[in-house]
Design an enzyme around this catalytic site. Structure first.
Site, PDB file in Angstrom:
ATOM      1  N   TYR A 120       0.822  -1.216   0.000  1.00 29.16           N
ATOM      2  CA  TYR A 120       0.000   0.000   0.000  1.00 29.16           C
ATOM      3  C   TYR A 120       0.860   1.273   0.000  1.00 29.16           C
ATOM      4  O   TYR A 120       0.337   2.359   0.207  1.00 29.16           O
ATOM      5  CB  TYR A 120      -0.901   0.019   1.236  1.00 29.16           C
ATOM      6  N   LYS A 167       4.396 -14.253   5.020  1.00 29.62           N
ATOM      7  CA  LYS A 167       4.818 -15.165   3.950  1.00 29.62           C
ATOM      8  C   LYS A 167       6.336 -15.010   3.810  1.00 29.62           C
ATOM      9  O   LYS A 167       6.876 -14.758   2.720  1.00 29.62           O
ATOM     10  CB  LYS A 167       4.057 -14.806   2.663  1.00 29.62           C
ATOM     11  N   ASP A 223      -6.050  -6.913   4.995  1.00 29.98           N
ATOM     12  CA  ASP A 223      -7.260  -6.534   4.247  1.00 29.98           C
ATOM     13  C   ASP A 223      -7.953  -7.786   3.710  1.00 29.98           C
ATOM     14  O   ASP A 223      -9.156  -7.985   3.900  1.00 29.98           O
ATOM     15  CB  ASP A 223      -6.857  -5.603   3.093  1.00 29.98           C
TER      16      ASP A 223
HETATM   17  N1  GGG Z   1     -15.130   1.352   4.410  1.00 27.67           N
HETATM   18  C1  GGG Z   1     -13.954   1.548   3.755  1.00 27.67           C
HETATM   19  C2  GGG Z   1     -13.937   1.116   2.313  1.00 27.67           C
HETATM   20  O1  GGG Z   1     -14.382   1.833   1.453  1.00 27.67           O
HETATM   21  N2  GGG Z   1     -13.414  -0.090   2.098  1.00 27.67           N
HETATM   22  C3  GGG Z   1     -13.188  -0.631   0.789  1.00 27.67           C
HETATM   23  C4  GGG Z   1     -11.736  -0.732   0.434  1.00 27.67           C
HETATM   24  O2  GGG Z   1     -11.411  -0.688  -0.742  1.00 27.67           O
HETATM   25  N3  GGG Z   1     -10.867  -0.861   1.407  1.00 27.67           N
HETATM   26  C5  GGG Z   1      -9.461  -0.973   1.208  1.00 27.67           C
HETATM   27  C6  GGG Z   1      -8.729  -0.994   2.513  1.00 27.67           C
HETATM   28  O3  GGG Z   1      -9.338  -1.124   3.579  1.00 27.67           O
HETATM   29  O4  GGG Z   1      -7.508  -0.895   2.498  1.00 27.67           O
END
Ligand code: GGG
Length: 326
Positions: A120, A167, A223
């Site tokens: 990220y 991992k 995630d």
């Molecule tokens: N509620 C947050 C949301 O929009 N989650 C969707 C998403 O793409 N999340 C990526 C992440 O949590 O890193």
């Protein structure tokens, strides 16, 4: 003292579940000052910018932020918002509630997801028509900060220790550093850890989720694995989350904007309302946080329920039932 809260519904069902959570918060006798702000796909479509500067500044200066969802602009909204609150950990509980038809009703675990780096980090390039690259960043300092939090979390929650999912047998330098740092901090603090390869974890948690209580993960693994665990407890409408920083927090459901049901008024507000309960506890309103959790739990058990949980109730019906129990 007044708690200053930034409220960002965002896209899709964020526009439905965030007002539901605010209604619950409004029904408590707490002195909140809500600052409404905007972000997401619809803001980008109107202004060319998914996250306006004033929204970022509010998140960076208020005590806490309640955020709904972002769609296609998730990378331009969620990641900067997490940076705005300087959040180094995303706490994601996955718990099966009585009355909810869960694949694994015995599930009760918490993911502590690294929240600043890994894949990220934003170091992604399209180098040619054929080739794109991504640099995965792992630092000892971020891993240490997460591990310190995990040690305090297990102490406060009276857990025996925590699992570290990684991992490192393939990503030796990055996940190797993550694993070694987290385990070493825990060893110094006298906290027990058990390692689990993240792919094996995905199988083990489906077969027997009771093996796990607290799972510390790199960013993307946290995630993906928490969404997997959502499937064990009734779906994405069930998972809340708290992005914790040193001075402020960002509270959001794990789910996204759900464009398939957006606008129909049937989104499950449970994940967002429990995220609001986590916010209450973060702000020191423990008693009210517990009351909200109990009210959500009672409604999940007795109904009404939204269609994702097999019912035919609307978001409003469920919210009213929760408020009635408070
Ligand atoms: N509620 C947050 C949301 O929009 N989650 C969707 C998403 O793409 N999340 C990526 C992440 O949590 O890193």
């Amino acid at each position: 003292m007044t708690d200053e809260i930034t409220v960002i519904p965002g896209d899709g069902i964020g526009q439905e579940v965030i007002p539901a959570a605010v209604e619950v918060l409004d029904s408590l006798e707490i002195d909140f000052e809500f600052h409404e702000a905007d972000a997401g796909d619809h803001v980008e479509a109107e202004t060319g910018e998914a996250l306006p500067e004033e929204t970022y500044e509010l998140a960076a200066s208020t005590d806490a932020t309640l955020f709904g969802a972002a769609g296609e602009t998730a990378a331009d909204v969620i990641l900067p918002l997490r940076t705005a609150v300087d959040s180094f950990v995303n706490v994601r509980p996955a718990k099966a509630y009585p009355g909810v038809d869960a694949l694994r009703p015995e599930t009760d675990l918490v993911f502590l997801r690294e929240n600043t780096e890994g894949v990220y980090s934003g170091h992604e390039d399209r180098l040619s028509d054929d080739l794109s690259t991504l640099t995965r960043v792992v630092t000892s300092s971020a891993s240490e900060q997460l591990a310190e939090f995990a040690c305090e979390f297990v102490d406060e929650g009276n857990y025996d220790g925590f699992h570290v999912a990684h991992k490192a047998n393939v990503m030796r330098e990055t996940d190797g550093r993550f694993r070694d740092t987290v385990v070493s901090v825990a060893d110094e603090r006298g906290v027990e850890t058990e390692e689990v390869l993240m792919d094996a974890f995905a199988t083990h948690v489906c077969l027997d989720p009771t093996q796990f209580d607290v799972v510390v993960c790199p960013n993307l693994a946290g995630d993906v694995l928490s969404d997997l665990a959502a499937g064990l407890v009734g779906g994405l409408g069930m998972l809340p989350s708290a992005n914790i920083g040193p001075d402020r927090g960002l509270f959001e459901p794990v789910h996204g904007s759900a464009p398939d049901i957006a606008g129909e008024g049937v989104a499950n507000p449970a994940a967002t309302i429990v995220s609001a309960a986590m916010m209450l506890e973060y702000l020191g309103h423990d008693e009210e946080g517990l009351r909200v959790r109990d009210a959500v739990e009672g409604v999940l058990e007795d109904g009404p329920r939204t269609p994702d949980l097999g019912g035919d109730a609307s978001t409003e019906d469920v919210t009213n039932a929760i408020v009635d129990r408070l």
